[in-house]
Design a protein around this motif. Structure first.
Motif, mmCIF file in Angstrom:
data_model
loop_
_atom_site.group_PDB
_atom_site.id
_atom_site.type_symbol
_atom_site.label_atom_id
_atom_site.label_comp_id
_atom_site.label_asym_id
_atom_site.label_seq_id
_atom_site.Cartn_x
_atom_site.Cartn_y
_atom_site.Cartn_z
ATOM 1 N N UNK A 107 0.825 -1.201 0.000
ATOM 2 C CA UNK A 107 0.000 0.000 0.000
ATOM 3 C C UNK A 107 0.859 1.251 0.000
ATOM 4 N N UNK A 108 0.341 2.285 -0.616
ATOM 5 C CA UNK A 108 1.004 3.583 -0.611
ATOM 6 C C UNK A 108 0.048 4.665 -0.164
ATOM 7 N N UNK A 109 0.590 5.700 0.477
ATOM 8 C CA UNK A 109 -0.207 6.851 0.892
ATOM 9 C C UNK A 109 0.481 8.105 0.354
ATOM 10 N N UNK A 110 -0.246 8.851 -0.466
ATOM 11 C CA UNK A 110 0.265 10.091 -1.036
ATOM 12 C C UNK A 110 -0.512 11.267 -0.460
ATOM 13 N N UNK A 111 0.197 12.183 0.188
ATOM 14 C CA UNK A 111 -0.395 13.425 0.665
ATOM 15 C C UNK A 111 0.081 14.574 -0.213
ATOM 16 N N UNK A 112 -0.851 15.385 -0.687
ATOM 17 C CA UNK A 112 -0.540 16.554 -1.508
ATOM 18 C C UNK A 112 -1.011 17.794 -0.758
ATOM 19 N N UNK A 113 -0.117 18.784 -0.641
ATOM 20 C CA UNK A 113 -0.420 19.997 0.131
ATOM 21 C C UNK A 113 -0.471 21.198 -0.812
ATOM 22 N N UNK A 114 -1.667 21.664 -1.137
ATOM 23 C CA UNK A 114 -1.790 22.756 -2.117
ATOM 24 C C UNK A 114 -1.129 24.051 -1.673
ATOM 25 N N UNK A 115 -1.092 24.326 -0.346
ATOM 26 C CA UNK A 115 -0.580 25.610 0.129
ATOM 27 C C UNK A 115 0.934 25.633 0.288
#
Length: 385
Positions: A107-115
């Protein structure tokens, strides 16, 4: 006519917020589509033999809020999980530079932070609950990130001149001093460049600021002797850590700036390596700093035992690899670091703490009646015979 009214009502409901679930569904669909394209462009899939079928990762869950987007996806059998980390640039190309990627076998977890992160912010002391609080800076989550040096022992701080390393060290030591009483924490500081630790010379928690191998050798020998004494205390009490002792001795932190200048001092390096190996249970910890990473110094037990790495701007990929923070060669903002705790790497913006501000913050912790030019600083009472 009915169709036109329905469509107008639908559009109006989105504009005025009466159908948030529909709007969020559209967002999820758009972002999931981006992620699937990233898998394809990065060739992060398995090709079936004798077939054009591509077994791609399955998006298990997607969460979107104002601060971040989180994607949980499966990793197909036969695909190397490390390939996702190696090709993290693909996710940055499809989203933005501010991502956090964690990968396990399935499993993979990708977090994307727009700010993203702030380019600069000033130090402000915060009360932290850790036993030995290390305040790192602002994380992509938008909050201050800190960790407990007791839980994650021994750290390396590295970065070029002007990268923000000195300010980060100033913040770390100031926070420790403000967080703990002198009978809870003792500091032994090595300032081999004679430029970083003059602020801390008269602080109650500090038992000495040393400027050469000749100066720091004897205090380190006494630290080694104290570690032996503490080991005997643990054996006698039949416990595993000083935290379990009824009369707990203070934590000791040995912090040395430009430790690479000591690499030819084999006796000293042996003591530092011993601290890194057994110091945690004895309450003795290392914070080592250097401008340019030294491959010979960081090759062996000492490097393995430095579980925390702060990698500020480095000259090239080779240097960032030596530190253990690949990608730090691409950092271009003062105070920006890649923080590695064990195997997890994240981007952090360290606070700015100027000398004059630090001096004011440390004023209440100064010793009284200290001789200004003391050639041989006193060693803590517990080191004395």
């Amino acid at each position: 006519m009915i169709l036109e009214i329905a469509w107008t009502t639908f559009i109006g409901s989105i504009v005025y917020g009466s159908t948030p679930y529909v709007w969020k569904g559209m967002q999820k669909s758009t972002q999931n589509s981006k992620l699937r394209k990233a898998f394809i462009n990065g060739e992060l899939y398995r090709k079936e033999k004798d077939s054009k079928i591509k077994v791609k990762p399955n998006i298990i869950n997607t969460k979107i809020n104002d601060k971040k987007m989180t994607f949980v996806f499966s990793i197909p059998k036969g695909v190397n999980p490390d390939d996702f980390i190696k090709k993290a640039y693909v996710f940055k190309q499809h989203f933005n530079d501010y991502i956090d990627l964690k990968v396990e076998n399935k499993r993979g977890i990708l977090n994307v932070y727009p700010k993203g992160l702030p380019t600069k912010f000033n130090y402000a002391y915060q009360v932290l609950s850790h036993r030995l609080p290390i305040m790192c800076g602002r994380s992509l989550e938008g909050s201050m990130f800190s960790f407990d040096l007791v839980e994650n022992p021994h750290m390396l701080v590295a970065g070029e001149t002007g990268s923000g390393k000195s300010s980060a060290l100033r913040s770390i030591l100031t926070t420790l001093i403000k967080s703990k009483n002198p009978d809870e924490l003792r500091l032994l500081l090595g300032d081999l460049k004679r430029s970083e630790f003059h602020l801390f010379k008269k602080i109650e928690h500090v038992d000495g600021v040393y400027h050469s191998a000749g100066d720091i050798g004897l205090p380190l020998m006494k630290v080694k002797k104290e570690m032996m004494r503490r080991g005997d205390m643990l054996d006698e009490a039949e416990v595993n850590s000083i935290d379990e002792l009824p009369n707990k001795p203070p934590y000791i932190i040995v912090c040395i700036d430009e430790v690479a200048l000591l690499k030819k001092e084999h006796d000293i390096m042996d003591i530092l390596e011993e601290i890194s190996s057994i110091g945690r249970s004895l309450g003795v910890f290392l914070i080592l700093s250097m401008q340019r990473p030294d491959a010979q110094l960081l090759d062996g037990k000492l490097k393995v035992n430095l579980t925390v790495r702060m990698g500020f701007k480095t000259a090239d990929k080779i240097n960032s690899k030596i530190i253990g923070t690949p990608g730090s060669e691409e950092l271009d903002i003062p105070g920006r670091m890649l923080l590695r705790i064990n195997s997890h790497l994240q981007e952090i913006q360290a606070p700015l703490l100027e000398n004059n501000i630090a001096k004011k913050l440390l004023e209440p912790y100064k010793k009284s009646n200290v001789v200004q030019f003391q050639k041989e600083p006193d060693i803590m009472e517990l080191f004395k015979e």
